[in-house]
Design an enzyme around this catalytic site. Structure first.
Site, PDB file in Angstrom:
ATOM      1  N   ALA A  23       0.851  -1.132   0.013  1.00  0.00           N
ATOM      2  CA  ALA A  23      -0.031  -0.121   0.126  1.00  0.00           C
ATOM      3  C   ALA A  23       0.976   1.180   0.115  1.00  0.00           C
ATOM      4  O   ALA A  23       1.844   1.441   0.509  1.00  0.00           O
ATOM      5  CB  ALA A  23      -1.044   0.022   1.319  1.00  0.00           C
ATOM      6  N   PRO A  46       1.352  -6.786   3.557  1.00  0.00           N
ATOM      7  CA  PRO A  46       2.979  -6.897   4.109  1.00  0.00           C
ATOM      8  C   PRO A  46       3.643  -5.579   4.309  1.00  0.00           C
ATOM      9  O   PRO A  46       4.189  -5.646   5.610  1.00  0.00           O
ATOM     10  CB  PRO A  46       3.604  -7.686   3.193  1.00  0.00           C
ATOM     11  CG  PRO A  46       2.718  -8.416   2.310  1.00  0.00           C
ATOM     12  CD  PRO A  46       1.286  -7.541   2.353  1.00  0.00           C
ATOM     13  N   GLU A  47       3.431  -4.792   3.496  1.00  0.00           N
ATOM     14  CA  GLU A  47       4.091  -3.342   3.743  1.00  0.00           C
ATOM     15  C   GLU A  47       3.264  -2.225   3.324  1.00  0.00           C
ATOM     16  O   GLU A  47       2.526  -2.359   2.121  1.00  0.00           O
ATOM     17  CB  GLU A  47       5.622  -3.115   2.771  1.00  0.00           C
ATOM     18  CG  GLU A  47       6.520  -4.295   3.114  1.00  0.00           C
ATOM     19  CD  GLU A  47       7.036  -4.235   4.500  1.00  0.00           C
ATOM     20  OE1 GLU A  47       7.092  -3.144   5.181  1.00  0.00           O
ATOM     21  OE2 GLU A  47       7.621  -5.335   4.758  1.00  0.00           O
ATOM     22  N   THR A  48       3.372  -1.258   3.986  1.00  0.00           N
ATOM     23  CA  THR A  48       2.641   0.110   3.814  1.00  0.00           C
ATOM     24  C   THR A  48       3.665   1.275   3.646  1.00  0.00           C
ATOM     25  O   THR A  48       4.356   1.470   4.565  1.00  0.00           O
ATOM     26  CB  THR A  48       1.684   0.471   4.659  1.00  0.00           C
ATOM     27  OG1 THR A  48       0.594  -0.324   4.677  1.00  0.00           O
ATOM     28  CG2 THR A  48       0.732   1.710   4.173  1.00  0.00           C
TER      29      THR A  48
END
Length: 103
Positions: A23, A46-48
């Protein structure tokens, strides 16, 4: 209630619903770290990546991390494809130093 633009990007692929999901949240100013973590937890990818100006930070749903390649590329994609960002290369200032993405 505050709202923030959120982009869901699948990096390393041209096919929907594959690759590495990240994101990207574009902000005008930094929010408290607890708020950034809460947003990342709500998004639950998993990651923003959070971007303020040219400063980039990455959060998992639980912690801030020092480096994330696919979320960096996802951020560059959002800037070039959705924000008409003209600079090439794109320079991000991060905890790990300056990162450059050429498009």
């Amino acid at each position: 209630m505050n709202t923030y633009p959120v982009y869901h990007v699948d990096a390393f692929t041209e096919k929907n619903f594959s690759g590495n999901p990240a994101a990207v949240v574009l902000l005008n100013e930094w929010l408290a770290d607890e708020t950034l973590t809460a947003i990342a937890a709500e998004i639950n990818l998993p990651e923003t990546a959070f971007l303020v100006g040219d400063h980039l930070r990455w959060f998992t749903p639980k912690i801030e991390v020092n480096l994330c390649g696919h979320a960096t590329l996802a951020t560059a994609f959002v800037l070039t494809e959705h924000c008409a960002y003209p600079k090439n290369p794109i320079t991000f200032k991060t905890r790990s130093g300056e990162l450059y993405v050429t498009h």
